[in-house]
Design a protein around this motif. Structure first.
Motif, short mmCIF file in Angstrom:
data_model
loop_
_atom_site.label_atom_id
_atom_site.label_comp_id
_atom_site.label_asym_id
_atom_site.label_seq_id
_atom_site.Cartn_x
_atom_site.Cartn_y
_atom_site.Cartn_z
N GLU A 1 0.84 -1.19 0.00
CA GLU A 1 0.00 0.00 0.00
C GLU A 1 0.88 1.24 0.00
O GLU A 1 1.79 1.38 0.82
N VAL B 1 3.10 10.74 3.62
CA VAL B 1 2.87 11.40 4.89
C VAL B 1 3.62 12.72 4.93
O VAL B 1 4.86 12.74 4.91
N TYR C 1 -1.97 9.14 -6.03
CA TYR C 1 -1.72 8.96 -4.60
C TYR C 1 -1.64 10.32 -3.91
O TYR C 1 -1.00 11.24 -4.42
N GLN D 1 1.78 4.93 0.80
CA GLN D 1 1.44 5.96 1.79
C GLN D 1 2.34 7.17 1.60
O GLN D 1 3.55 7.04 1.43
#
Length: 126
Positions: free
Chosen positions: A1, A5, A115, A3
């Motif tokens: 997945e 941040v 994303y 990610q």
């Protein structure tokens, strides 16, 4: 997945500086496009800058040219946005975004990016 941040946001006075970071994990694409977008209250999300991870080409929105600088640390899988000479109109939530595999960056619009991070708030007071 995948990610993304973001971190580094905060409150500064006009003329000040901040450096935003975007740590990517689970991101498998060595050739892609990464970007910073921002969204002020009541306004649409707008592109700030893109960078091609394939060739390093960058594209800045006119409103930030000469004040903001995008960079990337491949080893740390981290994208940065150095923001200098901040203005009150730079106040917004800043988002990191990335595409899938690409050899060059697409148009700097939200629909081109797959994303997204959760955002980090930047507030500039006059």
């Amino acid at each position: 997945e995948v990610q993304l941040v973001e971190s580094g946001g905060g409150s500064v006075q006009a003329g000040g500086s901040l450096r935003l970071s975007c740590a990517a994990s689970g991101y498998p694409y060595s050739r892609s496009c990464m970007a910073w977008f921002r969204q002020a209250p009541g306004k649409e999300r707008e592109g700030v800058v893109t960078i091609s991870t394939a060739n390093g080409d960058t594209y800045y929105a006119d409103s930030v040219k000469g004040r903001f600088t995008i960079s990337r640390d491949k080893a740390k899988n981290t994208l940065y946005l150095q923001m200098n000479n901040l203005k009150p109109e730079d106040t917004a939530m800043y988002y990191c975004a990335a595409t899938g595999h690409r050899l060059s960056c697409p148009a700097m619009v939200t629909g081109s990016f797959t994303y997204w991070g959760q955002g980090t708030q930047v507030t500039v007071s006059s």
